[in-house]
Design a protein around this motif. Sequence first.
Motif, PDB file in Angstrom:
ATOM      1  N   VAL A   1      45.819  39.066  44.447  1.00  0.00           N
ATOM      2  CA  VAL A   1      47.101  39.477  44.772  1.00  0.00           C
ATOM      3  C   VAL A   1      47.325  40.987  44.822  1.00  0.00           C
ATOM      4  CG1 VAL A   1      49.590  39.442  43.816  1.00  0.00           C
ATOM      5  CG2 VAL A   1      48.160  37.435  43.536  1.00  0.00           C
ATOM      6  N   GLY A   2      47.653  41.538  46.150  1.00  0.00           N
ATOM      7  CA  GLY A   2      47.839  42.837  46.307  1.00  0.00           C
ATOM      8  C   GLY A   2      46.543  43.541  46.854  1.00  0.00           C
ATOM      9  N   TRP A   3      45.724  42.613  47.456  1.00  0.00           N
ATOM     10  CA  TRP A   3      44.476  43.009  48.192  1.00  0.00           C
ATOM     11  C   TRP A   3      44.038  41.882  49.222  1.00  0.00           C
ATOM     12  CZ3 TRP A   3      39.656  40.681  48.764  1.00  0.00           C
ATOM     13  CH2 TRP A   3      38.608  41.603  49.313  1.00  0.00           C
ATOM     14  N   SER A   4      43.613  42.425  50.338  1.00  0.00           N
ATOM     15  CA  SER A   4      43.110  41.713  51.454  1.00  0.00           C
ATOM     16  C   SER A   4      41.851  42.338  52.059  1.00  0.00           C
ATOM     17  CB  SER A   4      44.159  41.023  52.336  1.00  0.00           C
ATOM     18  OG  SER A   4      43.753  40.282  53.400  1.00  0.00           O
ATOM     19  N   PRO A   5      40.858  41.573  52.368  1.00  0.00           N
ATOM     20  CA  PRO A   5      39.975  42.440  52.921  1.00  0.00           C
ATOM     21  C   PRO A   5      40.020  43.093  54.547  1.00  0.00           C
ATOM     22  CG  PRO A   5      39.306  40.145  52.692  1.00  0.00           C
ATOM     23  CD  PRO A   5      40.453  40.277  52.451  1.00  0.00           C
TER      24      PRO A   5
END
Length: 156
Positions: free
Chosen positions: A46-50
């Motif tokens: 949650v709060g990150w994506s590659p």
Amino acid sequence: MATSAVPAAITNLLALLDPAPTLAEVRVIDGPPPSTNFSEPDRLYVGWSPGAEQAAEIQQAFASAGARRRDEDAAISCYVETRDGGGDMAWCRARVFELLAVVETLLRATDANPTAPTLNNAVLWSELTAGSLIQEQSPDGAYAGLSFTVRTRARI
């Protein structure tokens, strides 16, 4: 008065997901991966994506004349991934969509949890929106990941 509802929205989204019995075998992570040790087969960020440079995006506008309140639309970046050492890509693909469905269901209001879409009253509403599937095969097996966005609307 808060400048943004995003910090509370992310905190409450994590609080909604982490103790969920349907995600008991999934490691729920606040922000980017803490390490490159991927011993858990299922992870939810949650709060990150590659590849995404932002944890969340916000847009604000005055809610009405008088400039006393503002409406805030936010998009929280999220990512779910799964791995299979046996190389079963179909299983990985089905598993990430199964985990996405759990998140979507948890964001829906129910009799047992009527404040789910408001993320415990941090926002007016939240919903799961866009998604993007990633698939890879390697000598270590199959991998599938799904970037998705949780959109929110708040009055601040």
